[in-house]
Enzyme design. Structure first.
Site, PDB file in Angstrom:
ATOM      1  N   CYS A   2       0.871  -1.168   0.000  1.00 43.06           N
ATOM      2  CA  CYS A   2       0.000   0.000   0.000  1.00 43.06           C
ATOM      3  C   CYS A   2       0.911   1.221   0.000  1.00 43.06           C
ATOM      4  O   CYS A   2       2.116   1.104   0.142  1.00 43.06           O
ATOM      5  CB  CYS A   2      -0.834   0.065   1.277  1.00 43.06           C
ATOM      6  N   ARG A  27       1.561   1.529  -6.101  1.00 38.56           N
ATOM      7  CA  ARG A  27       1.711   0.497  -5.071  1.00 38.56           C
ATOM      8  C   ARG A  27       0.387  -0.188  -4.730  1.00 38.56           C
ATOM      9  O   ARG A  27       0.356  -1.139  -3.956  1.00 38.56           O
ATOM     10  CB  ARG A  27       2.277   1.118  -3.779  1.00 38.56           C
ATOM     11  N   TRP A  75      -4.160  -1.473  -0.988  1.00 34.87           N
ATOM     12  CA  TRP A  75      -4.183  -2.675  -1.826  1.00 34.87           C
ATOM     13  C   TRP A  75      -4.627  -3.762  -0.864  1.00 34.87           C
ATOM     14  O   TRP A  75      -3.861  -4.204  -0.013  1.00 34.87           O
ATOM     15  CB  TRP A  75      -2.776  -2.938  -2.381  1.00 34.87           C
ATOM     16  N   ASN A 101       1.006  -0.408   6.138  1.00 36.56           N
ATOM     17  CA  ASN A 101       1.298  -1.193   4.937  1.00 36.56           C
ATOM     18  C   ASN A 101       1.934  -2.481   5.425  1.00 36.56           C
ATOM     19  O   ASN A 101       2.967  -2.443   6.086  1.00 36.56           O
ATOM     20  CB  ASN A 101       2.269  -0.392   4.048  1.00 36.56           C
ATOM     21  N   GLY A 102       1.294  -3.616   5.132  1.00 39.23           N
ATOM     22  CA  GLY A 102       1.858  -4.886   5.593  1.00 39.23           C
ATOM     23  C   GLY A 102       0.750  -5.809   6.059  1.00 39.23           C
ATOM     24  O   GLY A 102      -0.422  -5.617   5.716  1.00 39.23           O
ATOM     25  N   GLU A 483       9.114 -21.361 -18.965  1.00 37.89           N
ATOM     26  CA  GLU A 483       9.049 -19.985 -18.459  1.00 37.89           C
ATOM     27  C   GLU A 483      10.214 -19.149 -19.009  1.00 37.89           C
ATOM     28  O   GLU A 483      10.031 -17.999 -19.414  1.00 37.89           O
ATOM     29  CB  GLU A 483       9.057 -20.002 -16.916  1.00 37.89           C
ATOM     30  N   LYS A 487       9.412 -15.923 -21.323  1.00 39.74           N
ATOM     31  CA  LYS A 487       9.833 -14.593 -20.908  1.00 39.74           C
ATOM     32  C   LYS A 487      10.717 -13.949 -21.968  1.00 39.74           C
ATOM     33  O   LYS A 487      10.587 -12.782 -22.276  1.00 39.74           O
ATOM     34  CB  LYS A 487      10.585 -14.704 -19.578  1.00 39.74           C
ATOM     35  N   GLU A 490       8.636 -12.857 -24.941  1.00 39.95           N
ATOM     36  CA  GLU A 490       7.743 -11.744 -24.605  1.00 39.95           C
ATOM     37  C   GLU A 490       8.508 -10.423 -24.531  1.00 39.95           C
ATOM     38  O   GLU A 490       8.048  -9.411 -25.023  1.00 39.95           O
ATOM     39  CB  GLU A 490       7.132 -11.963 -23.206  1.00 39.95           C
ATOM     40  N   HIS A 507      13.766 -36.212 -29.979  1.00 44.36           N
ATOM     41  CA  HIS A 507      12.545 -36.377 -30.777  1.00 44.36           C
ATOM     42  C   HIS A 507      12.222 -35.111 -31.572  1.00 44.36           C
ATOM     43  O   HIS A 507      11.073 -34.864 -31.914  1.00 44.36           O
ATOM     44  CB  HIS A 507      11.369 -36.744 -29.869  1.00 44.36           C
ATOM     45  N   LYS A 606      -1.351  -6.980 -19.437  1.00 48.24           N
ATOM     46  CA  LYS A 606      -1.136  -7.539 -18.103  1.00 48.24           C
ATOM     47  C   LYS A 606      -2.270  -8.482 -17.716  1.00 48.24           C
ATOM     48  O   LYS A 606      -2.054  -9.543 -17.155  1.00 48.24           O
ATOM     49  CB  LYS A 606      -1.032  -6.394 -17.090  1.00 48.24           C
TER      50      LYS A 606
HETATM   51  C1  G6P Z   1      -1.121 -12.444 -19.515  1.00 51.80           C
HETATM   52  C2  G6P Z   1       0.117 -11.839 -18.895  1.00 51.80           C
HETATM   53  C3  G6P Z   1       0.998 -12.939 -18.322  1.00 51.80           C
HETATM   54  C4  G6P Z   1       0.210 -13.794 -17.326  1.00 51.80           C
HETATM   55  C5  G6P Z   1      -1.081 -14.317 -17.945  1.00 51.80           C
HETATM   56  C6  G6P Z   1      -1.998 -14.924 -16.909  1.00 51.80           C
HETATM   57  O1  G6P Z   1      -0.760 -13.195 -20.624  1.00 51.80           O
HETATM   58  O2  G6P Z   1       0.834 -11.095 -19.859  1.00 51.80           O
HETATM   59  O3  G6P Z   1       2.116 -12.375 -17.680  1.00 51.80           O
HETATM   60  O4  G6P Z   1       1.005 -14.876 -16.923  1.00 51.80           O
HETATM   61  O5  G6P Z   1      -1.811 -13.258 -18.561  1.00 51.80           O
HETATM   62  O6  G6P Z   1      -2.430 -13.896 -16.052  1.00 51.80           O
HETATM   63  P1  G6P Z   1      -3.046 -14.127 -14.620  1.00 51.80           P
HETATM   64  O7  G6P Z   1      -3.405 -12.744 -14.134  1.00 51.80           O
HETATM   65  O8  G6P Z   1      -4.261 -14.985 -14.799  1.00 51.80           O
HETATM   66  O9  G6P Z   1      -2.001 -14.780 -13.784  1.00 51.80           O
END
Ligand code: G6P
Length: 611
Positions: A2, A27, A75, A101-102, A483, A487, A490, A507, A606
């Site tokens: 927060c 935040r 938050w 915050n915490g 992953e 990454k 992306e 394979h 996002k």
């Molecule tokens: C989008 C984001 C990814 C994320 C995915 C799932 O593709 O760009 O970074 O892993 O959604 O999102 P979520 O909020 O369900 O974890």
């Protein structure tokens, strides 16, 4: 996470607080509020659900000459997003005001005692107990009361407290959550990061853990929790406001990678009972009985979260002995999954709003399954529609690419493994082994970051001319390879990267191996290490460049690989958490070198709330 602001001085207190909160909105911003008092000792508290702009609008018509105040942008962690749960919180007499915050881990026990002593609570938050506890100890000196109250608090906090009955000061304290202040030219200002302070001063003091400070317009005093005064000199900060939002990092993505150790700390805080070898997941308590009877678990997610689920499958099947199935949500919703009532469904999602994950959840519910979630966003759709669940508690993740949320999901799935395992055949010592290793992990993660940050930067430079990469991992580290590849493609958008299970190279992927295609091997010293090394030799024989991530102390890969990255040793099921860190750094630096907008990669969002 927060945002906190406190101000004492001659400027317009409410405007300073509001503009400070606006700077801290990154935040968290589900609700906000402030409390102020004037020279005559009259107070005013204003709160609203939504963003700081709404609070600003409400404050426009106010006629109140405040001399001191605190503000907060929330938050949610405990309690829904409502006006009454927004901060500041106050005591029964409305004389002491507090922002926090915490997380206060032991708030339930304290609240019970305070209720017995006649305190009246108005919110569902963990925070409110602290201000009532301060009220219990308040005898006219605010810092004394705060000091005594904090002795009873377990958890993480950054707090700012003011009282009309001890005016002219702001008392602040910190344990694990950030707090920084400045006292200069008859004005004291405190905040979660320096952004609200920088328009006034560049001389700041970062409060350290277990420190309490008293701020007045004339000066400040810092104490440790034993009340011993400490000498703290302000430091001059040459950050711009933008840099300061990012904690001095050049991008949110890098900041969030560096927050990965803290993400694990926040996700496991208060959830480990080492003596009994059990994981205490409050959000699953009410379905604990049902969970003890399930004979199958389906984990569903999208993107990075689905890779976390894949690691979860290995963890749970190996240690809790429950059959686990993982599906990406966009597939699950359109196939005909054969489900029965003894199957539980778990959606994993940072945002809690991903359309496919939500649709899959609804399908599972339609078929009568017990529905659960691992979600970061409190109050999001998935949390509202599941029967029970676990929050990540890692604050907002701002960069589009999921980094700290992935790591946090892994740590929660490890807790879930112990939770389910101990309901079945998992021994006390096994439970303790996993939980003990989980507790030690944040320090090992910090070590990994420290030792590999510069290395990964150099490695990204070295390999920046390549346009294709293969990532390989086996067993727990197969999803880590996925992953690493995801990454990289992306973030560094000219690069094509694919991940495979190491054993599968013969394979298909081996056909691609030549000097133009680097292979990333995730090869820790684990139960499948020898097999992975054999595959590495096969790639070497085809002259492809090899980068290997392995366990510290294992130097034999230097002979096979062109570059070797070392991470510390932990138990096998937690190795993905350490092995992911260099891969996140590699993607970040590569994207940076190629001039990509790393925080907002092209064509990606996002939170994907459409199909
Ligand atoms: C989008 C984001 C990814 C994320 C995915 C799932 O593709 O760009 O970074 O892993 O959604 O999102 P979520 O909020 O369900 O974890």
């Amino acid at each position: 996470m927060c945002g906190i602001v406190g101000y004492l001085g001659k400027d317009d207190v409410i405007s300073v607080i509001i503009s400070g909160l606006k700077r801290l909105e990154y935040r968290g911003y589900d609700s906000c509020g402030f409390s102020v008092y004037d020279k005559k000792g009259q107070d005013l508290t204003l709160k609203t659900v939504g963003r700081v702009a709404a609070l600003e609008k409400m404050a426009e018509s106010l006629d109140f000459e405040a001399v001191c105040g605190i503000g907060h942008s929330r938050w949610a962690t405990h309690g829904l997003v409502t006006e009454k749960n927004a901060h500041p919180h106050f005591d029964c007499k409305k004389e002491i005001f507090l922002v926090h915050n915490g997380i206060i881990e032991n708030y339930k026990e304290i609240k019970k005692k305070l209720l017995e002593r006649g305190h009246k609570f108005v919110s569902d938050t963990d925070t409110e107990v602290l201000v009532h506890l301060i009220e219990e100890f308040f005898k006219g000196n605010l810092e004394e009361a705060v000091h005594r109250a904090l002795k009873y608090i377990k958890g993480a906090y950054a707090i700012a407290v003011i009282s009309k009955k001890d005016p002219g000061k702001i008392v602040v304290a910190r344990k694990s959550s950030p707090l920084v202040f400045s006292v200069e030219k008859n004005r004291a200002i405190v905040a979660s990061d320096p952004t609200p302070i920088l328009p006034f001063s560049d001389k700041v003091v970062f409060l350290e853990d277990d420190e309490l400070a008293v701020l007045t317009p004339e000066g400040f005093k810092v104490f440790d929790f034993e009340k011993k005064q400490k000498i703290r000199e302000p430091q001059v900060l040459d950050w711009t406001i933008e840099e300061s939002e990012k904690g001095g990092f050049s991008h949110f993505m890098l900041k969030e990678i560096f927050e990965e150790p803290e993400a694990v700390e926040n996700s496991i805080r208060g959830r480990i009972v080492l003596d009994e070898g059990i994981a205490k997941l409050g959000g699953l308590e009410m379905v604990s009985d049902k969970l003890s009877k399930i004979d199958r678990l389906i984990l569903v997610a999208c993107g990075t979260a689905s890779y976390a689920c894949m690691v979860g499958e290995y963890m749970i099947e190996e240690n809790a002995e429950i059959p686990v199935e993982v599906d990406v949500a966009s597939e699950f919703r359109y196939r005909n999954p054969i489900l029965d009532k003894k199957t539980a469904f778990l959606a994993v999602s940072q945002s809690g709003e991903t359309a496919d994950t939500l649709a899959a959840l609804r399908e599972a519910k339609r078929k009568g399954l017990l529905s659960l979630g691992v979600v970061n966003m409190v109050g999001s759709s998935i949390t509202r529609e599941t029967e029970a669940g676990v929050y990540n508690h890692i604050g907002p993740e701002i960069a589009v690419a999921a980094t700290k949320s992935f790591i946090s999901q892994l740590s929660i799935l490890a807790l879930l493994t112990v939770f389910l395992g101990r309901q079945r055949n998992m021994s006390l010592s096994k439970g303790q082994e996993i939980l003990g290793a989980l507790k030690k992990l944040p320090d090992l993660m910090r070590e990994t970051l420290k030792e590999n940050d510069e290395k990964m930067k150099n490695l990204a430079e070295k390999y920046s001319k390549y346009r294709n990469f293969i990532f390989l991992g086996r067993k727990y580290n197969y999803p880590v390879a996925l992953e690493g590849a995801l990454k990289l493609k992306e973030i560094a958008f000219y690069i094509h990267a694919e991940g495979f299970p190491t054993g599968e190279i013969k394979h298909g992927p081996i056909a691609l191996a030549d000097e133009n295609l680097p292979f990333f091997f995730i090869a820790p010293k684990d139960s499948v290490y020898d097999k992975v090394v054999s595959n590495m030799e096969e790639v070497r024989a085809r002259k492809a460049p090899i980068i290997a991530i392995t366990t510290k102390g294992n130097s034999e890969l230097e002979k096979i690989a062109d570059d070797v990255i070392y991470v510390p040793q932990t138990i096998e099921m937690l190795m993905p958490i350490l092995n992911t860190i260099p891969l996140h750094l590699f993607a970040y630096y590569m994207g940076n070198i190629l001039g990509c907008d790393v925080d907002k990669p092209r064509n990606l969002a996002k939170s994907v709330t459409v199909e």
